[in-house]
Design a protein around this motif. Structure first.
Motif, PDB file in Angstrom:
ATOM      1  N   ALA A   1      75.270  49.007  -8.219  1.00  0.00           N
ATOM      2  CA  ALA A   1      75.475  47.585  -7.912  1.00  0.00           C
ATOM      3  C   ALA A   1      76.285  46.863  -8.976  1.00  0.00           C
ATOM      4  O   ALA A   1      76.822  45.778  -8.724  1.00  0.00           O
ATOM      5  N   ARG A   2      76.362  47.442 -10.185  1.00  0.00           N
ATOM      6  CA  ARG A   2      77.048  46.695 -11.251  1.00  0.00           C
ATOM      7  C   ARG A   2      78.554  46.617 -11.038  1.00  0.00           C
ATOM      8  O   ARG A   2      79.199  45.704 -11.508  1.00  0.00           O
ATOM      9  N   GLN A   3      79.113  47.562 -10.307  1.00  0.00           N
ATOM     10  CA  GLN A   3      80.552  47.471  -9.985  1.00  0.00           C
ATOM     11  C   GLN A   3      80.657  46.710  -8.663  1.00  0.00           C
ATOM     12  O   GLN A   3      80.759  47.301  -7.595  1.00  0.00           O
TER      13      GLN A   3
ATOM     14  N   PRO B   1      69.989  37.166 -21.165  1.00  0.00           N
ATOM     15  CA  PRO B   1      70.725  37.985 -22.128  1.00  0.00           C
ATOM     16  C   PRO B   1      72.234  37.969 -21.922  1.00  0.00           C
ATOM     17  O   PRO B   1      72.972  38.544 -22.709  1.00  0.00           O
ATOM     18  N   ASP B   2      72.693  37.335 -20.866  1.00  0.00           N
ATOM     19  CA  ASP B   2      74.133  37.134 -20.650  1.00  0.00           C
ATOM     20  C   ASP B   2      74.291  36.029 -19.614  1.00  0.00           C
ATOM     21  O   ASP B   2      73.302  35.624 -18.977  1.00  0.00           O
ATOM     22  N   VAL B   3      75.506  35.547 -19.434  1.00  0.00           N
ATOM     23  CA  VAL B   3      75.677  34.412 -18.511  1.00  0.00           C
ATOM     24  C   VAL B   3      75.290  34.775 -17.083  1.00  0.00           C
ATOM     25  O   VAL B   3      74.793  33.935 -16.335  1.00  0.00           O
ATOM     26  N   GLY B   4      75.460  36.041 -16.721  1.00  0.00           N
ATOM     27  CA  GLY B   4      75.123  36.470 -15.360  1.00  0.00           C
ATOM     28  C   GLY B   4      73.644  36.306 -15.041  1.00  0.00           C
ATOM     29  O   GLY B   4      73.255  36.255 -13.871  1.00  0.00           O
ATOM     30  N   SER B   5      72.798  36.251 -16.056  1.00  0.00           N
ATOM     31  CA  SER B   5      71.344  36.185 -15.820  1.00  0.00           C
ATOM     32  C   SER B   5      70.794  34.771 -15.919  1.00  0.00           C
ATOM     33  O   SER B   5      69.576  34.571 -15.850  1.00  0.00           O
ATOM     34  N   VAL B   6      71.675  33.782 -16.087  1.00  0.00           N
ATOM     35  CA  VAL B   6      71.179  32.415 -16.340  1.00  0.00           C
ATOM     36  C   VAL B   6      70.360  31.870 -15.167  1.00  0.00           C
ATOM     37  O   VAL B   6      69.293  31.283 -15.361  1.00  0.00           O
TER      38      VAL B   6
ATOM     39  N   ARG C   1      78.998  40.079 -25.428  1.00  0.00           N
ATOM     40  CA  ARG C   1      80.324  40.626 -25.088  1.00  0.00           C
ATOM     41  C   ARG C   1      80.186  42.110 -24.870  1.00  0.00           C
ATOM     42  O   ARG C   1      79.401  42.774 -25.549  1.00  0.00           O
ATOM     43  N   ARG C   2      80.956  42.632 -23.938  1.00  0.00           N
ATOM     44  CA  ARG C   2      80.948  44.074 -23.680  1.00  0.00           C
ATOM     45  C   ARG C   2      82.391  44.529 -23.590  1.00  0.00           C
ATOM     46  O   ARG C   2      83.055  44.286 -22.599  1.00  0.00           O
ATOM     47  N   ASP C   3      82.921  45.128 -24.672  1.00  0.00           N
ATOM     48  CA  ASP C   3      84.307  45.592 -24.613  1.00  0.00           C
ATOM     49  C   ASP C   3      84.393  46.954 -23.953  1.00  0.00           C
ATOM     50  O   ASP C   3      85.357  47.275 -23.284  1.00  0.00           O
TER      51      ASP C   3
ATOM     52  N   ILE D   1      67.481  47.433 -17.130  1.00  0.00           N
ATOM     53  CA  ILE D   1      67.748  47.927 -18.480  1.00  0.00           C
ATOM     54  C   ILE D   1      68.290  49.332 -18.314  1.00  0.00           C
ATOM     55  O   ILE D   1      67.638  50.186 -17.722  1.00  0.00           O
ATOM     56  N   SER D   2      69.482  49.577 -18.825  1.00  0.00           N
ATOM     57  CA  SER D   2      70.029  50.929 -18.732  1.00  0.00           C
ATOM     58  C   SER D   2      69.947  51.601 -20.104  1.00  0.00           C
ATOM     59  O   SER D   2      68.988  52.296 -20.398  1.00  0.00           O
ATOM     60  N   THR D   3      70.917  51.344 -20.984  1.00  0.00           N
ATOM     61  CA  THR D   3      70.846  51.946 -22.325  1.00  0.00           C
ATOM     62  C   THR D   3      69.822  51.231 -23.203  1.00  0.00           C
ATOM     63  O   THR D   3      69.411  51.754 -24.233  1.00  0.00           O
TER      64      THR D   3
END
Ligand code: R5P
Length: 309
Positions: free
Chosen positions: A95-97, A168-173, A193-195, A221-223
């Motif tokens: 789902a993340r892609q 933990p990131d803007v997507g989860s607000v 940030r995730r480069d 939670i993945s890694t």
């Protein structure tokens, strides 16, 4: 519920059995086996003609095996003339892609949706999609549940003095705001940030966490890097202790060990993905009753909206 049959793939039989128990039913008889070359073969071992069929399978690791098993099971089911097939997918992997945010990349969340429908799903029941818009990738009905009520009830029992819910990131607000409203508690956001995939750098903490019990909420939670880095940043910014809560414990690679050795005091997860012998930092809450209630409502054609937050 006599005309309702519940089958399970191999990805999360413990959860499937709990759901069936909750509904006072036995899991349907199905054989799933592998040929020597790894190909999957499925045999439905009972008559399902005209029945309302539910197949429970999480797309958790090993993701490709479990997904393929679900697709082949759907194919076997649809060729046996049931009235309707609902794919119950507690964890919807890939789902993340979910968007084309760079040139020449796939949208796997849509590809999986297409595959499920082509294989035979007439309806989807799932939980905590990485992005709620993924529902729109289907042209069949999707019931999308949240584990938030279960997690919030558990958090309330802790009787925090000054809780702050952290995205933990803007997507989860949006999710964090819903938790903060219901707990109730304050709201903070971590600027992540995730480069590179799976690598995380925390830039800032937005909001006041000083003297607070911080609770980071995420869909998965993945890694473990997001949760662990966020916990360290919150403690640096004055939080007195840090809890984590997420619906889908993918826990890839050495995530379990890393979380055990991290500054997270307790990590609350659900059983959408099975794990055994987790260290005591993990608390597992079950979504079996929630999914069981949803299956009942779908079968009896009563409203499922009471189950949504
Ligand atoms: C990201 O958008 C997700 O909501 C999770 O924050 C992320 O996938 C967690 O990944 P990891 O545990 O590998 O940092």
């Amino acid at each position: 519920m006599d005309n309702c049959l519940i089958f399970s793939g191999n990805s999360n039989i413990v959860l499937a059995e709990k759901i069936a128990n909750y509904l006072n039913k036995k899991l349907g008889s199905i054989k799933i086996y592998r040929f020597k070359d790894g190909e999957i073969c499925v045999k439905i071992e009972e008559n399902i003609r005209g029945k309302d069929v539910f197949i429970i399978q999480s797309n958790c690791p090993p993701v490709n095996e479990n997904l393929m098993e679900l697709l082949i099971t759907l194919d076997a089911l649809r060729r046996a003339s049931p009235r309707r097939i609902t794919a119950v997918i507690p964890y919807y992997g890939y789902a993340r892609q979910d968007r084309k945010d760079q040139p020449r990349v796939p949208i796997t969340a849509k590809l999986v949706a297409n595959l499920l429908v082509t294989a035979g799903a007439n309806r989807i029941l799932t939980m905590a999609l990485h992005a709620p818009q993924i529902q729109g990738f289907f042209d069949i009905p999707v019931d999308h549940l949240f584990a938030a009520p279960i997690i919030i009830n558990y958090l309330r029992e802790k009787k925090f003095k000054r809780p702050v819910i952290v995205a933990p990131d803007v997507g989860s607000v949006k999710m964090a705001r819903a938790f903060a409203k219901r707990l109730p508690g304050g709201l903070a956001i971590v600027d992540k940030r995730r480069d590179l995939p799976d690598e995380v750098e925390i830039m800032h903490v937005i909001g006041d966490v000083k003297g607070c019990e911080a609770i980071i909420v995420d869909d998965l939670i993945s890694t473990g890097n997001t949760m662990i880095e966020a916990a360290d940043a919150l403690l640096k910014n004055g939080a007195i202790e840090v809890y984590g809560a997420c619906t889908h414990p993918v826990l890839a690679g050495d995530a379990i060990e890393k979380i055990k050795n991290s500054s997270i005091k307790e990590l609350i997860i659900t059983d959408t993905i099975p794990h055994q012998n987790l260290p005591s930092v993990f608390t597992v809450l079950s979504v079996a009753e929630l999914l069981g209630e949803a299956i009942k409502s779908i079968h009896l054609e009563t409203t499922v909206s009471k189950l949504f937050i």
